[in-house]
Design an enzyme around this catalytic site. Structure first.
Site, PDB file in Angstrom:
ATOM      1  N   SER A 149      16.258  50.067  13.164  1.00  0.00           N
ATOM      2  CA  SER A 149      16.668  48.664  13.309  1.00  0.00           C
ATOM      3  C   SER A 149      16.699  48.325  14.789  1.00  0.00           C
ATOM      4  O   SER A 149      16.944  49.200  15.633  1.00  0.00           O
ATOM      5  CB  SER A 149      18.067  48.470  12.725  1.00  0.00           C
ATOM      6  OG  SER A 149      18.568  47.192  13.085  1.00  0.00           O
ATOM      7  N   TYR A 162      26.723  50.996  11.850  1.00  0.00           N
ATOM      8  CA  TYR A 162      25.326  50.699  11.489  1.00  0.00           C
ATOM      9  C   TYR A 162      24.407  51.039  12.664  1.00  0.00           C
ATOM     10  O   TYR A 162      23.388  51.722  12.501  1.00  0.00           O
ATOM     11  CB  TYR A 162      25.197  49.223  11.107  1.00  0.00           C
ATOM     12  CG  TYR A 162      23.798  48.820  10.721  1.00  0.00           C
ATOM     13  CD1 TYR A 162      23.266  49.185   9.486  1.00  0.00           C
ATOM     14  CD2 TYR A 162      22.995  48.078  11.590  1.00  0.00           C
ATOM     15  CE1 TYR A 162      21.975  48.818   9.128  1.00  0.00           C
ATOM     16  CE2 TYR A 162      21.701  47.706  11.230  1.00  0.00           C
ATOM     17  CZ  TYR A 162      21.207  48.076  10.001  1.00  0.00           C
ATOM     18  OH  TYR A 162      19.926  47.722   9.659  1.00  0.00           O
TER      19      TYR A 162
HETATM   20  N1  LIG Z   1      17.034  42.780   6.774  1.00  0.00           N
HETATM   21  C1  LIG Z   1      17.203  42.966   8.051  1.00  0.00           C
HETATM   22  O1  LIG Z   1      17.452  42.014   8.822  1.00  0.00           O
HETATM   23  C2  LIG Z   1      17.058  44.333   8.629  1.00  0.00           C
HETATM   24  C3  LIG Z   1      17.006  44.436  10.017  1.00  0.00           C
HETATM   25  C4  LIG Z   1      16.849  45.696  10.575  1.00  0.00           C
HETATM   26  C5  LIG Z   1      16.750  46.810   9.749  1.00  0.00           C
HETATM   27  N2  LIG Z   1      16.829  46.663   8.398  1.00  0.00           N
HETATM   28  C6  LIG Z   1      16.715  47.871   7.595  1.00  0.00           C
HETATM   29  O2  LIG Z   1      15.711  47.674   6.619  1.00  0.00           O
HETATM   30  C7  LIG Z   1      16.004  48.488   5.473  1.00  0.00           C
HETATM   31  C8  LIG Z   1      15.945  47.647   4.234  1.00  0.00           C
HETATM   32  O3  LIG Z   1      16.939  46.650   4.323  1.00  0.00           O
HETATM   33  P1  LIG Z   1      16.856  45.268   3.542  1.00  0.00           P
HETATM   34  O4  LIG Z   1      17.158  44.202   4.512  1.00  0.00           O
HETATM   35  O5  LIG Z   1      15.621  45.206   2.749  1.00  0.00           O
HETATM   36  O6  LIG Z   1      18.159  45.400   2.624  1.00  0.00           O
HETATM   37  P2  LIG Z   1      18.330  45.542   1.060  1.00  0.00           P
HETATM   38  O7  LIG Z   1      19.801  45.610   0.830  1.00  0.00           O
HETATM   39  O8  LIG Z   1      17.547  44.488   0.361  1.00  0.00           O
HETATM   40  O9  LIG Z   1      17.652  46.947   0.736  1.00  0.00           O
HETATM   41  C9  LIG Z   1      18.327  48.160   0.846  1.00  0.00           C
HETATM   42  C10 LIG Z   1      18.083  48.928  -0.430  1.00  0.00           C
HETATM   43  O10 LIG Z   1      18.688  50.224  -0.288  1.00  0.00           O
HETATM   44  C11 LIG Z   1      19.279  50.546  -1.530  1.00  0.00           C
HETATM   45  N3  LIG Z   1      20.325  51.553  -1.364  1.00  0.00           N
HETATM   46  C12 LIG Z   1      21.565  51.390  -0.848  1.00  0.00           C
HETATM   47  N4  LIG Z   1      22.249  52.551  -0.911  1.00  0.00           N
HETATM   48  C13 LIG Z   1      21.416  53.466  -1.483  1.00  0.00           C
HETATM   49  C14 LIG Z   1      21.546  54.826  -1.807  1.00  0.00           C
HETATM   50  N5  LIG Z   1      22.674  55.510  -1.574  1.00  0.00           N
HETATM   51  N6  LIG Z   1      20.497  55.455  -2.377  1.00  0.00           N
HETATM   52  C15 LIG Z   1      19.335  54.775  -2.647  1.00  0.00           C
HETATM   53  N7  LIG Z   1      19.167  53.489  -2.356  1.00  0.00           N
HETATM   54  C16 LIG Z   1      20.197  52.827  -1.779  1.00  0.00           C
HETATM   55  C17 LIG Z   1      19.818  49.236  -2.062  1.00  0.00           C
HETATM   56  O11 LIG Z   1      20.074  49.293  -3.454  1.00  0.00           O
HETATM   57  C18 LIG Z   1      18.708  48.265  -1.675  1.00  0.00           C
HETATM   58  O12 LIG Z   1      17.740  48.153  -2.692  1.00  0.00           O
HETATM   59  C19 LIG Z   1      17.363  49.127   5.756  1.00  0.00           C
HETATM   60  O13 LIG Z   1      17.170  50.424   6.284  1.00  0.00           O
HETATM   61  C20 LIG Z   1      17.954  48.220   6.802  1.00  0.00           C
HETATM   62  O14 LIG Z   1      18.917  48.872   7.602  1.00  0.00           O
HETATM   63  C21 LIG Z   1      16.976  45.455   7.822  1.00  0.00           C
END
Ligand SMILES: NC(=O)c1ccc[n+]([C@@H]2O[C@H](COP(=O)([O-])OP(=O)(O)OC[C@H]3O[C@@H](n4cnc5c(N)ncnc54)[C@H](O)[C@@H]3O)[C@@H](O)[C@H]2O)c1
Length: 277
Positions: A149, A162
């Site tokens: 991230s 985080y």
């Molecule tokens: N959306 C953003 O702005 C953003 C920014 C930077 C990084 N990220 C990173 O991108 C990735 C995806 O995030 P997103 O925004 O799509 O969020 P999201 O919440 O839509 O996706 C995260 C997924 O991880 C799953 N998850 C949570 N705990 C789990 C576990 N113990 N075992 C298996 N699965 C599990 C959830 O059910 C969900 O489907 C993450 O690593 C997040 O940190 C997101």
């Protein structure tokens, strides 16, 4: 225009594929010809991803997986091998985003939140790598793409757990790239800026809410990202197009981490004055 099927005949695992970036990445890999294991703790969401891929003519299978559970992660790898006969790519993407609102002050915040955040966001990535690396080495190579991230690179007054978990992912990515390069395993990460998927929009008060406006103003491209844009970067890193790229942390952040401290305020003022970016 997407590149031709770069993953034809290949097998990919995507964790956290029930929604957001993971769902978009699983769909992208499938569109490019991969057989995809859709791994997530959220059974209904993961089933929807599998269904969407199937309806679009792709190949996907469901794997209910808690990435903090070593046995479950081992099963994810073993059952993918049984189903598809190989694993070319692991995209470690799952994170406990829902805990970000509990991720408060370092002293007064709940230690259990720290432990859970580190467990899902970092230990989960570590377990994925530990379980898949022997298989990749035995088959002569592979590619791991972790989701870090932009938060790994700067401080905030909250979200310390985080950010620390993502900084650890950055470090682990480089260590694995270094240790396994001679066995043809590449390991890279994407570092997204703010990517708005439905869950996040809901949490921050809708697409036109003031919070999202502030976040938008921190991106030099004057918008937040879409999951598909991160998926495109993951696919590049995992593909032969990225064949000479390893140990890289690719920022997919619309310039969120490119600018100095005064940019966001002046940008926001310009936007509010109707002056555009
Ligand atoms: N959306 C953003 O702005 C953003 C920014 C930077 C990084 N990220 C990173 O991108 C990735 C995806 O995030 P997103 O925004 O799509 O969020 P999201 O919440 O839509 O996706 C995260 C997924 O991880 C799953 N998850 C949570 N705990 C789990 C576990 N113990 N075992 C298996 N699965 C599990 C959830 O059910 C969900 O489907 C993450 O690593 C997040 O940190 C997101």
């Amino acid at each position: 225009m997407e590149p031709a099927a770069r993953f034809e005949g290949r097998a990919v695992i995507v964790t956290g594929a029930a929604s957001g970036i993971g769902r978009a990445t699983a769909a992208r890999f499938a569109r490019e010809g991969a057989a995809v294991t859709v791994a997530d703790i959220d059974e209904a969401g993961a089933a929807r991803t599998v269904e969407e891929i199937g309806s679009a003519g792709g190949t996907a299978r469901l794997q209910i997986t808690d990435v903090t559970d070593e046995e479950a992660v081992r099963r994810m790898v073993e059952e993918t091998l049984v189903a598809f006969g190989r694993i070319d790519v692991l995209h470690n993407n799952a994170a406990a985003i829902q805990l970000n609102f509990e991720d408060q002050d370092v002293v007064s915040g709940d230690l259990a939140t720290w432990e859970r955040v580190l467990s899902v966001n970092f230990r989960g990535v570590l377990l994925g790598c530990r379980c898949v690396l022997p298989e990749m080495v035995a088959r002569g190579g592979g590619a791991i793409v972790n989701t870090a991230s932009a938060a790994a690179f700067y401080g905030e007054s909250r979200l310390a757990a985080y950010a620390a978990s993502k900084a650890a992912v950055v470090s682990l990515t480089k260590s694995i790239a270094t240790a396994y390069g001679d066995r043809n395993v590449r390991c890279n990460a994407v570092a997204p800026g703010i990517v708005v998927e439905p869950g996040l929009q809901e949490q921050i008060g809708g697409p036109n809410g003031p919070h999202l406006q502030k976040l938008t103003a921190a991106h030099v491209l004057d918008r937040v990202g879409a999951p598909e844009e991160v998926a495109a970067a993951v696919a590049f890193l995992a593909s032969d197009d990225g064949g000479f790229v390893t140990g890289e942390i690719l920022r997919v952040d619309g310039g969120f981490t490119a600018h100095g401290p005064t940019f966001t305020t002046t940008h926001l003022e310009r936007l509010r004055d109707g002056g555009g970016g």
